[in-house]
Design a protein around this motif. Structure first.
Motif, mmCIF file in Angstrom:
data_model
loop_
_atom_site.group_PDB
_atom_site.id
_atom_site.type_symbol
_atom_site.label_atom_id
_atom_site.label_comp_id
_atom_site.label_asym_id
_atom_site.label_seq_id
_atom_site.Cartn_x
_atom_site.Cartn_y
_atom_site.Cartn_z
ATOM 1 N N THR A 1 2.217 8.743 25.868
ATOM 2 C CA THR A 1 0.878 9.342 26.000
ATOM 3 C C THR A 1 0.721 10.529 25.063
ATOM 4 O OG1 THR A 1 0.816 8.685 28.332
ATOM 5 C CG2 THR A 1 -0.789 10.320 27.618
ATOM 6 N N SER A 2 1.756 11.341 24.968
ATOM 7 C CA SER A 2 1.700 12.511 24.081
ATOM 8 C C SER A 2 1.567 12.090 22.629
ATOM 9 C CB SER A 2 2.947 13.378 24.280
ATOM 10 O OG SER A 2 2.980 13.913 25.594
ATOM 11 N N LEU A 3 2.222 11.005 22.245
ATOM 12 C CA LEU A 3 2.091 10.485 20.881
ATOM 13 C C LEU A 3 0.643 10.105 20.588
ATOM 14 C CD1 LEU A 3 5.239 8.232 20.324
ATOM 15 C CD2 LEU A 3 4.419 10.028 18.777
ATOM 16 N N LYS A 4 0.004 9.484 21.574
ATOM 17 C CA LYS A 4 -1.395 9.090 21.376
ATOM 18 C C LYS A 4 -2.283 10.308 21.185
ATOM 19 C CE LYS A 4 -4.596 5.996 21.056
ATOM 20 N NZ LYS A 4 -4.604 5.064 19.901
ATOM 21 N N ILE A 5 -2.089 11.330 22.000
ATOM 22 C CA ILE A 5 -2.900 12.544 21.875
ATOM 23 C C ILE A 5 -2.576 13.284 20.586
ATOM 24 C CG2 ILE A 5 -3.271 14.836 22.902
ATOM 25 C CD1 ILE A 5 -2.944 13.454 25.635
ATOM 26 N N ALA A 6 -1.304 13.302 20.211
ATOM 27 C CA ALA A 6 -0.861 14.033 19.018
ATOM 28 C C ALA A 6 -1.353 13.398 17.725
ATOM 29 C CB ALA A 6 0.665 14.110 18.996
ATOM 30 N N THR A 7 -1.744 12.137 17.760
ATOM 31 C CA THR A 7 -2.166 11.447 16.539
ATOM 32 C C THR A 7 -3.648 11.100 16.547
ATOM 33 O OG1 THR A 7 -1.458 9.332 17.516
ATOM 34 C CG2 THR A 7 0.134 10.497 16.134
ATOM 35 N N THR A 8 -4.376 11.665 17.509
ATOM 36 C CA THR A 8 -5.821 11.450 17.619
ATOM 37 C C THR A 8 -6.566 12.675 17.100
ATOM 38 O OG1 THR A 8 -5.562 9.999 19.544
ATOM 39 C CG2 THR A 8 -7.711 11.030 19.238
ATOM 40 N N ASP A 9 -7.685 12.448 16.428
ATOM 41 C CA ASP A 9 -8.515 13.559 15.963
ATOM 42 C C ASP A 9 -8.894 14.421 17.163
ATOM 43 O OD1 ASP A 9 -10.426 15.283 14.944
ATOM 44 O OD2 ASP A 9 -11.613 13.723 13.976
ATOM 45 N N PRO A 10 -8.542 15.702 17.150
ATOM 46 C CA PRO A 10 -8.833 16.555 18.317
ATOM 47 C C PRO A 10 -10.311 16.629 18.659
ATOM 48 C CG PRO A 10 -8.113 17.874 16.426
ATOM 49 C CD PRO A 10 -7.844 16.455 16.079
ATOM 50 N N LYS A 11 -11.175 16.348 17.693
ATOM 51 C CA LYS A 11 -12.605 16.376 17.984
ATOM 52 C C LYS A 11 -13.003 15.284 18.968
ATOM 53 C CE LYS A 11 -14.077 18.519 13.634
ATOM 54 N NZ LYS A 11 -14.908 18.372 12.401
ATOM 55 N N SER A 12 -12.155 14.265 19.103
ATOM 56 C CA SER A 12 -12.449 13.178 20.041
ATOM 57 C C SER A 12 -12.458 13.663 21.481
ATOM 58 C CB SER A 12 -11.410 12.061 19.892
ATOM 59 O OG SER A 12 -11.428 11.516 18.589
ATOM 60 N N PHE A 13 -11.803 14.792 21.726
ATOM 61 C CA PHE A 13 -11.709 15.322 23.084
ATOM 62 C C PHE A 13 -12.667 16.489 23.317
ATOM 63 C CE2 PHE A 13 -7.498 13.532 22.146
ATOM 64 C CZ PHE A 13 -7.354 12.659 23.209
ATOM 65 N N GLU A 14 -13.421 16.857 22.289
ATOM 66 C CA GLU A 14 -14.295 18.023 22.405
ATOM 67 C C GLU A 14 -15.658 17.650 22.952
ATOM 68 O OE1 GLU A 14 -14.526 19.829 18.582
ATOM 69 O OE2 GLU A 14 -12.408 20.421 18.523
ATOM 70 N N GLY A 15 -16.276 18.593 23.659
ATOM 71 C CA GLY A 15 -17.646 18.428 24.125
ATOM 72 C C GLY A 15 -17.840 17.376 25.192
ATOM 73 N N LEU A 16 -16.754 16.966 25.848
ATOM 74 C CA LEU A 16 -16.860 15.935 26.877
ATOM 75 C C LEU A 16 -17.051 16.562 28.256
ATOM 76 C CD1 LEU A 16 -13.912 13.582 25.806
ATOM 77 C CD2 LEU A 16 -16.342 13.324 25.254
ATOM 78 N N LYS A 17 -17.800 15.873 29.090
ATOM 79 C CA LYS A 17 -17.863 16.273 30.489
ATOM 80 C C LYS A 17 -16.493 16.039 31.115
ATOM 81 C CE LYS A 17 -22.766 15.069 31.050
ATOM 82 N NZ LYS A 17 -23.720 14.207 31.796
ATOM 83 N N GLU A 18 -16.234 16.687 32.233
ATOM 84 C CA GLU A 18 -14.916 16.579 32.863
ATOM 85 C C GLU A 18 -14.553 15.135 33.157
ATOM 86 O OE1 GLU A 18 -12.576 18.134 36.886
ATOM 87 O OE2 GLU A 18 -14.412 19.142 36.231
ATOM 88 N N SER A 19 -15.506 14.367 33.676
ATOM 89 C CA SER A 19 -15.225 12.965 34.003
ATOM 90 C C SER A 19 -14.936 12.155 32.734
ATOM 91 C CB SER A 19 -16.394 12.351 34.761
ATOM 92 O OG SER A 19 -17.588 12.417 33.991
ATOM 93 N N GLU A 20 -15.659 12.458 31.649
ATOM 94 C CA GLU A 20 -15.430 11.754 30.392
ATOM 95 C C GLU A 20 -14.071 12.114 29.798
ATOM 96 O OE1 GLU A 20 -18.805 13.211 28.295
ATOM 97 O OE2 GLU A 20 -20.102 11.527 28.867
ATOM 98 N N PHE A 21 -13.705 13.388 29.911
ATOM 99 C CA PHE A 21 -12.405 13.828 29.421
ATOM 100 C C PHE A 21 -11.283 13.131 30.194
ATOM 101 C CE2 PHE A 21 -8.726 16.681 29.550
ATOM 102 C CZ PHE A 21 -8.537 16.932 28.192
ATOM 103 N N GLU A 22 -11.432 13.058 31.508
ATOM 104 C CA GLU A 22 -10.434 12.394 32.338
ATOM 105 C C GLU A 22 -10.302 10.918 31.932
ATOM 106 O OE1 GLU A 22 -8.457 13.385 34.813
ATOM 107 O OE2 GLU A 22 -9.271 15.227 35.662
ATOM 108 N N LYS A 23 -11.435 10.282 31.652
ATOM 109 C CA LYS A 23 -11.417 8.878 31.255
ATOM 110 C C LYS A 23 -10.715 8.713 29.915
ATOM 111 C CE LYS A 23 -12.524 4.570 31.910
ATOM 112 N NZ LYS A 23 -11.941 3.797 33.033
#
Length: 543
Positions: A404-426
Motif C-alpha cells: 500500500t505504501s508503494l502505491k501511495i509513494a508512486t502516485t501524484d500527491p495531487k491525487s489525494f488533495e482537495g478530497l472530501k473525507e469519504s472520498e479520501f478514505e475511498k
C-alpha cells in the motif's frame, strides 16, 4: 488533595527506581500513557540508561500512520502535521487515524496474522473478513475470543469458525495454537513429557487443554462439537491417564462427559460429518448439552484465571508497536521467563480487563506514550538493550503495509488533495486493493527479519514492480516529476512523496546532479531515482 496525589506518584516512581518494584500498582483510572512512561522511565533511571531523544514530527507522523492504518502518510497529511502549531496536533492525528475505516482494515490484517501466521498466508484459517467487521463494530477482545471459540450460525459469527475449521483434523495443533494465540503459552513441549525446562508446564496442562478442544469436528459449513469425549495419555512413568478439563492455571472443570461416545451418538456424529459433502447446508448442527469449548471460554475469562488472557494480548500489542514484547518470546509467558517490566504488564492487563477488553483504548494509550515516541537513532554506538525501550526499534513493514505504501509513494500527491473525507478514505482503500497482489508475494516479517532472496529479486530484477508502480502515466508521481520545471523541483517532489518527509539539502544536491547529467533522458533518470528511494532501507522499515 491533587498535591498529595502528585507526591505519592513521585514516591512510587522513586520506589520502583530503587527496588525494581512498587508495593502498590498505580491506581485505576490513570491514563495508560502516563503509567507506561512511569514504569519505562523508572527502569531506565534505576539502571542508568539514557533514552534517545523524541522523534521529530516527520518521523512521528510516518510511524503513527504506518502503525495505525498500515501505510505511509500522503504529502498533504505530512505537510499539514509539520506546519501545524496546535499543541494537541498529535492527539488529533491519532484520533483521526483511529476513526478511519483504514484503521479497522489494518487491525483486522494484523490480528489475522497474529492468530494464524503462515496458515493465513496459505489461504487457511484466515478470519480477516470476520475481524474486519468485528473491528468496525468495536467488539471487545473477550467477545472476539468467544466468537472464535464458539462460532454461531449467523453470517457475522459463522465466518469466525474458519479459525477452528483449519485445525479441526489435528487436535494437538489446535490445542497449541489456541494456547499460543490467546494465552501466550506454547505447551507443545509438554505433550510427550513434562516440560524439561519449565516447571510450570506438565503433561496434565497440555492434555487438559486438549480435552476442551478435542470434541470439535467439522459438519458441512459449520464447526460442531460432540456431547462427550475423552482424552487419554501415557506419562513417562505410571499407567495411562484420563485427562481432565484443565486450564493452564490448573483450574479444573468437573463434568460427567469424560467418556467414549455411545453407538447412537457415533451414528449421529457420522450423519453430521457426512454433511461436509453438502456445502450448501444452512442449518447448524445442534449444540451439545455440555460444551467443553464453552467451558474453556468461561474459565479463561474468570477474574482469577484471566491473567493469561489479558497479559497475552497486552504483550502482543506492545510487541506490535515497539517491535519487542514485555515478555519475549511472545509464546513463553511463564514464571521462569519474567517480563522486563512485570508491574507494567500487570497494570496494563488489569486495566484492559477493567475496561471490558477495549482494544482501541489500549492501542491509543500505547501510541500516546513518550516511550513510543522516541527516535530510532541513538547518540552513541552502544545502544541500550531492547528491554529498556529507550530507543525505537526498526520494524520491517508487513506485506500489505509495504504494498500500500508503494502505491501511495508512486502516485501524484495531487491525487489525494482537495478530497472530501469519504472520498479520501475511498482512494486509500483503492490503494490497498491495488497492492494486494504484490503483498501476496512478500514474506511476513519475523523478529529476526532479513529480506529474502525472493523479495530482493522481485524488486531488483522482476518487472512487476516497474509495471505496476514505476510508470509515468497520468496520475503517477513520475508524470508529475517529468512536468516539473527544474530538476531540483522534481527531486524534491520525489523524495517528499516517497519518504514522507522533506528532502535534505545533500539529497537534493546529489540527486539533482544525477538527473542533470542525464537530462537527455530525464524520465529514465527520475525512474531510477524513485526506484532507489522505494527500495532503500528507510522505506522498507517503520523507524
Amino acid at each position: 488533595m491533587r498535591l498529595l496525589r502528585l507526591v505519592l506518584s513521585g514516591l512510587a516512581v522513586l520506589t520502583y527506581a530503587a527496588t525494581g518494584r512498587t508495593d502498590d500498582l498505580p491506581p485505576a483510572g490513570r491514563p495508560i500513557e502516563s503509567v507506561v512512561d512511569q514504569f519505562v522511565d523508572a527502569k531506565m533511571a534505576a539502571d542508568k540508561v539514557t533514552p534517545a531523544e523524541l522523534a521529530d514530527d516527520a518521523t512521528l507522523v510516518r510511524r503513527l500512520t504506518l502503525d495505525l492504518v498500515g501505510r505511509i502518510p500522503t504529502v498533504g497529511e505530512t505537510d499539514a502535521y509539520l506546519k501545524s502549531t496546535d499543541a494537541d496536533k498529535r492527539t488529533k492525528l491519532i484520533d483521526r487515524l483511529m476513526a478511519s475505516t483504514a484503521f479497522d482494515r489494518h487491525q483486522a490484517i494484523q490480528f489475522d496474522v497474529m492468530l494464524n501466521g503462515e496458515l493465513a498466508r496459505q489461504g487457511r484459517g484466515s478470519v480477516r473478513d470476520y475481524l474486519t467487521q468485528a473491528m468496525k463494530d468495536r467488539k471487545p477482545w473477550d467477545q472476539i475470543f468467544r466468537e472464535l471459540m464458539l462460532p454461531g450460525d449467523t453470517d457475522a459469527t459463522k465466518a469466525a469458525g474458519e479459525f477452528l475449521r483449519a485445525r479441526v483434523t489435528d487436535a494437538d495443533k489446535m490445542t497449541n495454537d489456541v494456547s499460543v494465540a490467546f494465552f501466550g503459552v506454547n505447551v507443545s513441549c509438554a505433550q510427550c513429557h513434562d516440560h524439561p525446562l519449565v516447571k510450570d508446564w506438565k503433561q496434565d496442562h497440555f492434555f487438559g487443554m486438549k480435552s476442551f478442544l478435542a470434541r470439535t469436528y467439522e459438519a458441512g459449513n459449520f464447526v460442531a462439537e460432540r456431547d462427550a469425549g475423552v482424552v487419554k495419555f501415557k506419562p513417562i512413568k505410571g499407567p495411562e491417564k484420563t485427562a481432565k478439563l484443565m486450564f493452564l492455571t490448573g483450574a479444573v472443570v468437573e463434568t460427567d462427559t469424560l467418556r467414549e461416545l455411545s453407538k447412537d451418538e457415533q451414528k449421529k456424529e457420522k450423519e453430521a460429518a457426512d454433511k461436509k459433502k453438502d456445502k450448501t447446508a444452512t442449518a447448524a448442527p445442534p449444540r451439545p448439552k455440555f460444551s467443553a469449548r464453552e467451558k474453556l471460554v468461561e474459565v479463561a475469562l474468570q477474574p482469577k484465571e484471566a491473567e493469561f488472557f489479558s497479559r497475552s494480548i497486552v504483550n502482543r500489542l506492545w510487541h506490535r508497536f515497539f517491535g519487542s514484547g514485555l515478555v519475549n518470546p511472545l509464546d513463553q509467558m511463564h514464571s521462569e521467563n519474567p517480563a522486563s517490566h512485570p508491574d507494567l504488564l500487570k497494570w496494563l492487563a488489569r486495566d484492559l480487563a477493567a475496561h471490558k477488553y477495549d482494544l482501541r483504548r489500549l492501542v491509543r494509550g500505547i501510541v500516546m506514550s513518550k516511550a513510543y515516541s522516541r527516535d530510532s537513532r541513538y547518540s552513541s554506538e552502544s545502544r541500550p538493550e531492547d528491554k529498556y525501550f529507550a530507543v525505537a526499534k526498526l520494524k520491517p513493514l508487513t506485506p500489505q503495509q509495504l504494498a500500500t505504501s508503494l502505491k501511495i509513494a508512486t502516485t501524484d500527491p495531487k491525487s489525494f488533495e482537495g478530497l472530501k473525507e469519504s472520498e479520501f478514505e475511498k482512494r486509500i482503500e483503492q490503494a490497498e486493493q491495488a497492492g494486494r497482489g504484490l503483498a501476496s508475494l512478500i514474506a511476513q516479517p519475523t523478529d529476526n527479519f532479513q529480506i529474502g532472496v525472493a523479495e530482493a529479486l522481485l524488486f531488483s530484477n522482476g518487472d512487476r514492480v516497474a509495471k505496476e508502480y514505476l510508470t509515468d502515466g497520468g496520475g503517477t508521481l513520475l508524470a508529475a516529476a517529468k512536468a516539473a520545471k527544474e530538476p531540483t523541483d522534481a527531486v524534491a517532489l520525489l523524495v517528499r512523496t516517497s519518504m514522507a518527509r522533506p528532502a535534505g539539502d545533500d539529497e537534493v544536491k546529489a540527486l539533482t546532479a544525477y538527473a542533470t547529467e542525464r537530462k537527455d533522458r530525464a524520465a529514465d533518470a527520475y525512474k531510477q531515482i524513485l526506484w532507489a528511494l522505494v527500495t532503500c532501507p528507510e522505506f522498507r522499515f517503520c523507524h
